[in-house]
Write an enzyme that holds these catalytic residues in place. Structure first.
Site, short mmCIF file in Angstrom:
data_model
loop_
_atom_site.label_atom_id
_atom_site.label_comp_id
_atom_site.label_asym_id
_atom_site.label_seq_id
_atom_site.Cartn_x
_atom_site.Cartn_y
_atom_site.Cartn_z
N ASP A 47 9.40 2.89 -0.88
CA ASP A 47 8.39 3.58 -0.08
C ASP A 47 8.67 3.22 1.39
O ASP A 47 8.27 2.16 1.87
CB ASP A 47 6.98 3.14 -0.50
CG ASP A 47 5.92 3.76 0.40
OD1 ASP A 47 4.72 3.50 0.17
OD2 ASP A 47 6.29 4.51 1.33
N TYR A 84 0.86 -1.19 0.00
CA TYR A 84 0.00 0.00 0.00
C TYR A 84 0.89 1.23 0.00
O TYR A 84 1.83 1.31 0.80
CB TYR A 84 -0.89 -0.01 1.24
CG TYR A 84 -1.76 1.21 1.42
CD1 TYR A 84 -1.50 2.12 2.44
CD2 TYR A 84 -2.86 1.45 0.60
CE1 TYR A 84 -2.29 3.25 2.62
CE2 TYR A 84 -3.66 2.58 0.77
CZ TYR A 84 -3.38 3.47 1.79
OH TYR A 84 -4.16 4.59 1.95
N LYS A 104 4.94 9.61 8.45
CA LYS A 104 4.80 9.09 9.82
C LYS A 104 5.84 9.65 10.79
O LYS A 104 5.72 10.78 11.27
CB LYS A 104 4.78 7.56 9.78
CG LYS A 104 3.60 6.99 8.96
CD LYS A 104 3.58 5.49 8.96
CE LYS A 104 2.61 4.93 7.94
NZ LYS A 104 1.22 4.86 8.40
P1 KE4 Z 1 -0.57 8.47 4.47
O1 KE4 Z 1 -1.13 9.15 3.23
O2 KE4 Z 1 -1.61 7.65 5.17
O3 KE4 Z 1 0.19 9.42 5.38
O4 KE4 Z 1 0.56 7.44 3.96
C1 KE4 Z 1 0.23 6.48 3.00
C2 KE4 Z 1 1.20 5.32 3.10
C3 KE4 Z 1 2.19 5.20 2.14
N1 KE4 Z 1 3.09 4.20 2.19
C4 KE4 Z 1 3.06 3.28 3.19
C5 KE4 Z 1 4.07 2.18 3.20
C6 KE4 Z 1 2.07 3.36 4.21
O5 KE4 Z 1 2.05 2.43 5.19
C7 KE4 Z 1 1.12 4.40 4.17
C8 KE4 Z 1 0.01 4.52 5.20
N2 KE4 Z 1 -0.11 3.43 6.11
C9 KE4 Z 1 -1.44 3.18 6.61
C10 KE4 Z 1 -1.37 2.05 7.64
N3 KE4 Z 1 -0.97 0.84 7.11
C11 KE4 Z 1 -2.06 4.39 7.20
C12 KE4 Z 1 -3.26 4.12 8.08
C13 KE4 Z 1 -4.51 4.67 7.47
O6 KE4 Z 1 -4.69 4.56 6.22
O7 KE4 Z 1 -5.32 5.21 8.25
#
Ligand code: KE4
Length: 448
Positions: A258, A163, A286
């Protein structure tokens, strides 16, 4: 219970009424559902992956969260990664308060942006130039646009279960919330765009080589979670990342790590430090915001110089480099750099996984898992789990029963079988041993 830096835990906001320990959360959820889709601002929070309704948070400190009914939890979600120092760390809170007293946003460059960028580059030397944005999604979207602009190619290759945020190009066999909700591809993403995203199973080098032979010279980049966290915790096979580096180099495609989740987690300098592979571009999020909205993308200077205003690839943001977010991120990174909590974080995380797996083994429950640094995961599957398809063989029913039994015992894991867990410097040895003990009882209840 005191945490690492001696801060005692605060008194809970309210003692839960004996009768109903979720009344306030339920009332808030009902109101939230009347104004926001699913009552949440991010789908995975809605507990659809485990059933039941989510609790609403009142406050947090160190390794603890308290919900709106005063229930206390040992927290291993840690805001899905950012809170590596635990919640409300005094240095981070003070930095945000100080910054706020000087204004909250200017839309003009500040010194703190430069300091944080230099601090990030200290951890990630491959990021010779980097740009701050406001989320991991913005970082990965920008990195892919840049890769397409720089190479003049349109195709990208991602891996099933990985993701990369909710950018249109990524919602193809994505992990995290998409996996939890079983949405293979999201409606609203044009078929024409989806066709530009090629996918392969994680750790399947043959599939990658076959794809590059079929699409030689037309793939702009390979983007991956170098250690997968959004399909549950999946480690790269020995040599997999190095092979991706070799294949992309030979073809002229960019390699994009990523590290939004793995950054500062699997090692101070992320997976690229741990596995010794230098990507062309890296995305972060994060941890670098200390809990405030920050993402970043960066890499080789000659690539990043294609970004406006130096180059023609456009990317912008009103709140990019926000002074409060920069201050929080800088406070957090300075502590990670100066206090080096990594050996302790790695040992404590490994102990947690060992204890959870021992609980399962003692009861003959198939389980597998692992950790790098302060990122971990356990599957109710015999393992080894090397791909998303492997992860999907997990016993999600047992996981759901275990999840709620554990939540009732005051331990908060990610509400999905397809997410990684985290550890913070605020988690004490007693927290971990207590978690293992409560998980043992929760597993017994789940199996009863
Ligand atoms: P954000 O747009 O949520 O800040 O980041 C996206 C993203 C991109 N790349 C990786 C490897 C990520 O894990 C994420 C976001 N992770 C999720 C949890 N697995 C965020 C939690 C959520 O969607 O509320």
């Amino acid at each position: 219970m005191n945490n690492l830096d001696g801060r005692g835990q605060g008194k809970s906001a309210a003692t839960p009424p004996a009768a109903d320990r979720n009344a306030n959360s339920r009332a808030l959820f009902s109101r939230a559902c009347d104004v926001t889709p699913g009552g949440v601002n991010s789908p995975v929070r809605a507990f659809r992956g485990v059933g039941g309704d989510p609790f609403f948070v009142d406050r947090a400190l160190g390794s603890r969260l308290w919900d709106a009914d005063g229930n206390e939890y040992i927290d291993y979600v840690l805001s899905w990664g950012p809170m590596i120092l635990g919640h409300a760390h005094p240095a981070v809170v003070q930095a945000v308060a100080d910054a706020a007293s000087r204004g909250t946003s200017y839309g003009a460059p500040t010194g703190v942006e430069v300091e944080l960028a230099e601090a990030v580059r200290g951890f990630f030397p491959s990021m010779e130039r980097l740009r701050f944005v406001n989320s991991g999604t913005e970082a990965t979207m920008s990195a892919v646009r840049l890769a397409r602009g720089y190479t003049g190619r349109e195709l990208i290759l991602k891996f099933d279960g990985c993701y990369h945020g909710h950018g249109d190009s990524f919602l193809v066999k994505a992990g995290s919330g998409v996996a939890t909700l079983g949405l293979p591809n999201s409606p609203g993403v044009p078929e024409e765009l989806s066709k530009l995203t090629l996918t392969a199973p994680f750790n399947d080098l043959e599939a990658v080589e076959t794809t590059f032979r079929a699409y030689a010279g037309t793939i702009a980049c390979v983007i991956l979670e170098p250690v997968v966290g959004n399909a549950g915790f999946i480690a790269p096979d020995d040599g997999f990342l190095q092979a991706l580096r070799r294949i992309t180099e030979a073809d002229g495609a960019l390699l994009v790590f990523d590290e939004v989740m793995t950054g500062f987690r699997v090692a101070p300098g992320g997976a690229q430090e741990r596995f010794g592979v230098r990507p062309d571009l890296t995305t972060l999020g994060k941890v670098i915001g200390g809990g405030l909205p920050v993402g970043a993308y960066g890499g080789r200077r000659e690539v990043m110089d294609w970004i406006a205003p130096v180059g023609p690839v456009y990317q912008a943001g009103t709140l990019s480099g926000n002074p409060l977010a920069m201050a929080a991120g800088l406070a957090q990174l300075r502590i990670l750099r100066d206090e080096d909590p990594y050996p302790l974080l790695e040992a404590r995380t490994r102990r947690l996984v060992e204890g959870l797996l021992a609980n399962a083994a003692e009861r003959g429950v198939p389980a597998s898992g692992g950790s790098y640094g302060s990122m971990w995961g356990v599957f109710f599957a015999a393992g080894p789990v090397r791909s998303f398809d492997d992860a999907k063989t997990s016993d999600v029913e047992t996981f759901r029963r275990f999840y709620h039994a554990l939540l009732r015992r005051g331990v908060f894991f990610a509400p999905s079988a397809y997410e990684a867990g985290f550890m913070s410097t605020a988690h004490t040895e007693q927290d971990v041993e207590e978690t293992i003990s409560r998980a043992r009882d929760a597993l017994d209840e789940a199996l009863a």
